[in-house]
Design a protein around this motif. Structure first.
Motif, PDB file in Angstrom:
ATOM      1  N   VAL A 175       0.863  -1.182   0.000  1.00  0.00           N
ATOM      2  CA  VAL A 175       0.000   0.000   0.000  1.00  0.00           C
ATOM      3  C   VAL A 175       0.901   1.233   0.000  1.00  0.00           C
ATOM      4  O   VAL A 175       1.739   1.378   0.885  1.00  0.00           O
ATOM      5  CB  VAL A 175      -0.912   0.003   1.243  1.00  0.00           C
ATOM      6  CG1 VAL A 175      -1.699   1.304   1.323  1.00  0.00           C
ATOM      7  CG2 VAL A 175      -1.850  -1.195   1.215  1.00  0.00           C
ATOM      8  N   ARG A 189       3.528  -5.530  -6.012  1.00  0.00           N
ATOM      9  CA  ARG A 189       2.346  -4.972  -6.644  1.00  0.00           C
ATOM     10  C   ARG A 189       1.736  -3.897  -5.751  1.00  0.00           C
ATOM     11  O   ARG A 189       1.495  -4.135  -4.572  1.00  0.00           O
ATOM     12  CB  ARG A 189       1.347  -6.117  -6.849  1.00  0.00           C
ATOM     13  CG  ARG A 189       0.158  -5.757  -7.656  1.00  0.00           C
ATOM     14  CD  ARG A 189       0.402  -6.090  -9.119  1.00  0.00           C
ATOM     15  NE  ARG A 189      -0.844  -5.968  -9.855  1.00  0.00           N
ATOM     16  CZ  ARG A 189      -1.049  -5.040 -10.786  1.00  0.00           C
ATOM     17  NH1 ARG A 189      -0.109  -4.196 -11.118  1.00  0.00           N
ATOM     18  NH2 ARG A 189      -2.218  -4.981 -11.400  1.00  0.00           N
ATOM     19  N   LEU A 190       1.491  -2.745  -6.325  1.00  0.00           N
ATOM     20  CA  LEU A 190       0.826  -1.675  -5.586  1.00  0.00           C
ATOM     21  C   LEU A 190      -0.657  -2.029  -5.456  1.00  0.00           C
ATOM     22  O   LEU A 190      -1.309  -2.342  -6.454  1.00  0.00           O
ATOM     23  CB  LEU A 190       1.020  -0.363  -6.334  1.00  0.00           C
ATOM     24  CG  LEU A 190       0.508   0.933  -5.698  1.00  0.00           C
ATOM     25  CD1 LEU A 190       1.361   2.102  -6.203  1.00  0.00           C
ATOM     26  CD2 LEU A 190      -0.943   1.189  -6.016  1.00  0.00           C
ATOM     27  N   GLU A 210      -8.437  -5.170  -4.759  1.00  0.00           N
ATOM     28  CA  GLU A 210      -7.194  -5.356  -5.508  1.00  0.00           C
ATOM     29  C   GLU A 210      -6.328  -6.449  -4.897  1.00  0.00           C
ATOM     30  O   GLU A 210      -5.621  -7.167  -5.605  1.00  0.00           O
ATOM     31  CB  GLU A 210      -6.437  -4.024  -5.594  1.00  0.00           C
ATOM     32  CG  GLU A 210      -7.169  -3.029  -6.501  1.00  0.00           C
ATOM     33  CD  GLU A 210      -6.555  -1.650  -6.533  1.00  0.00           C
ATOM     34  OE1 GLU A 210      -7.094  -0.779  -7.247  1.00  0.00           O
ATOM     35  OE2 GLU A 210      -5.535  -1.422  -5.845  1.00  0.00           O
TER      36      GLU A 210
END
Lengths: 390, 390
Positions: free
Chosen positions: A274, A297-298, A304
């Protein structure tokens, strides 16, 4: 007369007392000859490595390892803590993937990352099933109100959708994640670096009691073990390995969360981060992970997160593109997976990954394409050939 | 008697009045027969496409295009605005790379992305050199204090290091970026979507005056042109193409900044994004870009921006790994670049990129390795073979 099962249990506890969890040589010997025989050999001085012999002798001189283990098991039973070993049906099998973990970094903590020998567990739910659909949410102790808000919100949403939220029980992000899951009436698991009978930190005592009531308190260390500093780093490999993916919410530069993420990435598990304000010291570690790792991964929401960890495209939001002419147009990875599928019956994604020499994440992605292409079907927890396709 | 140079200038202004900048068919014709001949043909109805003929007739009926252009040039001279055309030495050559821009998205705005025919410029500094070492900082008008703080800080640091800060003059992030550069006593360029004599928005009038004094106010549109809504999207391609890289600081979902970034990415230029709180609507677009584009790069500071746009490894912080045995161990891209180098004299990275069929970014990266490997040396703004290596 002690049963072989009981001998195995006592040996695993004794070994975890003699050596910190993850010890490479000890774990390897256990794989070869079993825990009971490993303990016998170590206590009898019957191992070639003189450093192992010396370490055992020094430790056993303080307390007899076998007696320690028996006492710990007795105490555990009285305190409502059970021991879970690999032979038990509730063993969380994902942690065994630590066996193939390779880290390029050096140092003892990065070498001794073998799977756990056993877990101490408080809480009614079986450990394995609780971990099956689980996401770890970890981060800074000195979290900001932004970080605790996001961690708590995300944990709430994940727990609401039936996912277990796993964290380390620390102040800050960890506690916020546990609380979020509890607030949703969901399941949360706290993986500790000390005995489960006195969770650390003491300031979270009320939180730990609530977790033990509806979730699980878990540790590799036996009843009575102290939360020594290095144990948190040893523990982090379990958080990384036991879950379907890990989210870091806030992290200072070069923090424990960064170290956890290196294990998540080395295991090819979804490593999610995050972001936060670039002006916040508590997001520096998050941004460094995202900048330094193309596979990190953002993520900005629970949805998500589920896209990343969801199985067989269950939560996939991108439109999958299947091969046009099904089997003829398969890519190499899909072809390897099809080759790995048994002619009869189903295989789990993990089994396919092992057989095809691919990581589980790749297998899951490919399987969703193969399913759409009509080549495989889901069967229980696994997949099988579609009858009319082979 | 009007000189050919003057005819070309008048024609380019007239063409920009007849058609919005970037028009594919008009630009193509200008490349083929020149601007003056293109204008003659269009005004004479001597083009096969009936839609072009109709558009010209309708527009020319309002005002005679040639007379409009002559008047605009006169007015520009009086107001201190000069016209810059591709034949001028101060033409910012990077914008010509728009000629090879391919966007997968549809719609007029995404099709008509050809290079500008001319620029109107206010400010003393030559346009091309000002753009040579430049970074665009763009973002939301409805920026938060976090966003304006970061944009201003980043612009200050970039300007202090001699980089030109380019933006669009809008409220919010754009204005903060311009202000930051001005505060550092550095150079800033505002690229507008209307005539340079009355920059829009009016509320930034004082800011525009300061920019014109030490930096540049630039527009493709002639004196008197209105800031029509669609022109901002047309303008964005210039911000993307004229700079060495673009940073988006805050952006709502599907905003103008997102559109600019699609052009930056299509041009293979460094596409940089500042993250923010996931709880902020003004960072949603930023995170979407980072999640959706593997080539978009998260940046948190001016130093990280310079790592991306720095030439020939000037600002590269990672240790470059050169080939062990210099020329023998070259990768394919480096070999292509060496082949593209002239036997005598120097080439610019842009020329090498064109000759080698690689994007400029790749060329810049490879050149820093080739330089470290001792195969090329810098010469002025370009690079050349090292004498003893060939």
């Amino acid at each position: 007369m002690t049963s072989p099962d009981q001998l195995d249990r006592v040996a695993r506890v004794a070994l975890t007392w003699l050596f910190e969890p993850g010890h490479r040589a000890v774990w390897t010997l256990v794989q070869e000859v079993g825990a009971a025989e490993t303990l016998d050999r170590l206590l009898g001085g019957d191992v070639p490595d003189h450093r192992l012999r010396a370490a055992v002798a020094a430790r056993n001189a303080i307390t007899d390892a076998r007696r320690f283990a028996e006492t710990a098991l007795d105490r555990g039973e009285r305190l409502g803590a059970r021991l879970v070993v690999p032979a038990d049906s509730e063993w969380p099998v994902r942690v065994d993937e630590l066996a193939r973990l390779r880290l390029s970094t050096t140092g003892r903590i990065n070498q001794d990352t073998r799977p756990p020998l056993c877990f101490w567990v408080r809480g009614a739910h079986p450990l394995g099933p609780a971990m099956d659909r689980s996401v770890a949410i970890v981060g800074a102790r000195a979290a900001t109100s932004y970080g605790t808000h996001v961690a708590s919100d995300m944990a709430y949403a994940l727990a609401e959708k039936g996912w277990t939220v796993v964290s380390g029980g620390a102040f800050g992000i960890d506690a916020a994640a546990h609380r979020g899951a509890l607030a949703a009436g969901g399941r949360t698991v706290s993986v500790l670096a000390c005995g489960v009978e006195r969770p650390y930190p003491q300031g979270n005592a009320a939180l730990f009691e609530r977790i033990a009531e509806t979730g699980l308190i878990v540790s590799e260390w036996p009843i009575g073990a102290e939360p020594l500093r290095h144990r948190f780093l040893v523990r982090n490999r379990v958080i990384a390995a036991a879950t379907a993916g890990t989210v870091v919410v806030e992290a200072a530069a070069r923090s424990g969360a960064t170290q956890t993420m290196s294990r998540v990435l080395a295991l090819s598990r979804p490593a999610m981060v995050v972001p936060g304000p670039v002006t916040s010291a508590m997001s520096v570690g998050c941004h460094a992970i995202l900048r330094g790792n193309p596979y990190a991964r953002l993520v900005t929401s629970a949805d998500e997160v589920l896209e990343e960890v969801g199985r067989l495209g269950e939560y996939l939001t991108e439109p999958p593109r299947g091969p046009d002419h099904a089997r003829d147009a398969l890519d190499e990875e899909s072809a390897l997976i099809l080759e790995a599928l048994p002619r009869r019956g189903a295989s789990s994604p993990e089994e396919l990954a092992a057989a095809a020499g691919l990581d589980v994440r790749t297998v899951l992605r490919r399987l969703s394409y193969l399913e759409l292409a009509g080549l495989v079907v889901r069967k229980g927890d696994g997949v099988a050939f579609r009858l009319d396709s082979c």
